[in-house]
Enzyme design. Structure first.
Site, PDB file in Angstrom:
ATOM      1  N   CYS A  74      -2.555  -0.241   7.490  1.00  0.00           N
ATOM      2  CA  CYS A  74      -1.771   0.992   7.418  1.00  0.00           C
ATOM      3  C   CYS A  74      -1.944   1.822   8.681  1.00  0.00           C
ATOM      4  O   CYS A  74      -0.966   2.389   9.186  1.00  0.00           O
ATOM      5  CB  CYS A  74      -2.150   1.779   6.171  1.00  0.00           C
ATOM      6  SG  CYS A  74      -1.718   0.912   4.640  1.00  0.00           S
TER       7      CYS A  74
ATOM      8  N   HIS B  27       0.853  -1.185   0.000  1.00  0.00           N
ATOM      9  CA  HIS B  27       0.000   0.000   0.000  1.00  0.00           C
ATOM     10  C   HIS B  27       0.890   1.237   0.000  1.00  0.00           C
ATOM     11  O   HIS B  27       2.008   1.211   0.536  1.00  0.00           O
ATOM     12  CB  HIS B  27      -0.886   0.031   1.248  1.00  0.00           C
ATOM     13  CG  HIS B  27      -1.961  -0.991   1.244  1.00  0.00           C
ATOM     14  ND1 HIS B  27      -3.095  -0.850   2.012  1.00  0.00           N
ATOM     15  CD2 HIS B  27      -2.093  -2.163   0.598  1.00  0.00           C
ATOM     16  CE1 HIS B  27      -3.884  -1.904   1.825  1.00  0.00           C
ATOM     17  NE2 HIS B  27      -3.295  -2.716   0.970  1.00  0.00           N
TER      18      HIS B  27
ATOM     19  N   GLU C 182       0.844   3.900   1.767  1.00  0.00           N
ATOM     20  CA  GLU C 182       1.246   4.327   3.106  1.00  0.00           C
ATOM     21  C   GLU C 182       2.386   3.472   3.647  1.00  0.00           C
ATOM     22  O   GLU C 182       3.329   4.001   4.252  1.00  0.00           O
ATOM     23  CB  GLU C 182       0.059   4.251   4.083  1.00  0.00           C
ATOM     24  CG  GLU C 182      -1.128   5.072   3.671  1.00  0.00           C
ATOM     25  CD  GLU C 182      -2.173   4.299   2.870  1.00  0.00           C
ATOM     26  OE1 GLU C 182      -3.364   4.596   3.045  1.00  0.00           O
ATOM     27  OE2 GLU C 182      -1.797   3.416   2.077  1.00  0.00           O
TER      28      GLU C 182
ATOM     29  N   CYS D 262      -6.387   2.006   5.623  1.00  0.00           N
ATOM     30  CA  CYS D 262      -7.019   0.754   6.054  1.00  0.00           C
ATOM     31  C   CYS D 262      -6.482   0.369   7.434  1.00  0.00           C
ATOM     32  O   CYS D 262      -5.588   1.029   7.980  1.00  0.00           O
ATOM     33  CB  CYS D 262      -6.731  -0.348   5.041  1.00  0.00           C
ATOM     34  SG  CYS D 262      -4.992  -0.894   5.043  1.00  0.00           S
TER      35      CYS D 262
END
Length: 154
Positions: A85, A52, A54, A82
């Protein structure tokens, strides 16, 4: 430089994900006005569920800082993080998150749940939401509309 400046750059990161068919989400880690971490979604490209935006920006920032504690760092994201993260942000002792648009299906900064400000965790992250939300949401809507038009799912 202000939050809007860094969010514009974060949106540029998000657009890079489009080059390899990933959901256009971007992230920047900034400390003392300097970008020390960048990321955009690479799950499809890397076939990695943890790639991801992040997570990539946090990892890069930790390498630059030389420590897992990301003190004085603000993370900018185009989408509400999410649970994975958000958990990483708490574990990194991130002081501040600025994100553009909410994620009602998976958001862990207040929409679905609020990991970042959970009172029982040993650290809470200051959250600012909604900066350039329309532009970030438009980018995501267009991505998913294009997929549907091609008869694909993500």
């Amino acid at each position: 430089m202000n939050d809007e400046h860094f969010m514009r750059l974060t949106l540029d990161e998000a657009r890079l994900a489009l080059e390899h068919g990933d959901v256009p989400i971007g992230a920047l880690a900034v400390r003392d006005g300097e970008i020390i971490g960048r990321g955009y979604n690479c799950r499809e490209r890397d076939q990695d569920p943890t790639a991801h935006a992040e997570m990539l920006a946090l990892r890069q920032a930790a390498q630059v800082v030389g420590h897992w504690r990301l003190e004085r760092v603000t993370l900018y994201c185009t989408l509400e993080p999410c649970a994975m993260c958000a958990g990483a942000m708490v574990l990194a002792r991130l002081p501040r998150l600025v994100y553009a648009t909410t994620d009602p299906k998976a958001g862990a900064a207040g929409s679905l749940m609020d990991i970042l400000r959970h009172p029982r965790l040993n650290h809470q992250v200051e959250v600012s939401a909604g900066l350039m939300a329309d532009e970030a949401a438009r980018l995501l809507r267009q991505f998913f509309a294009d997929l549907r038009a091609q008869g694909q799912r993500h």
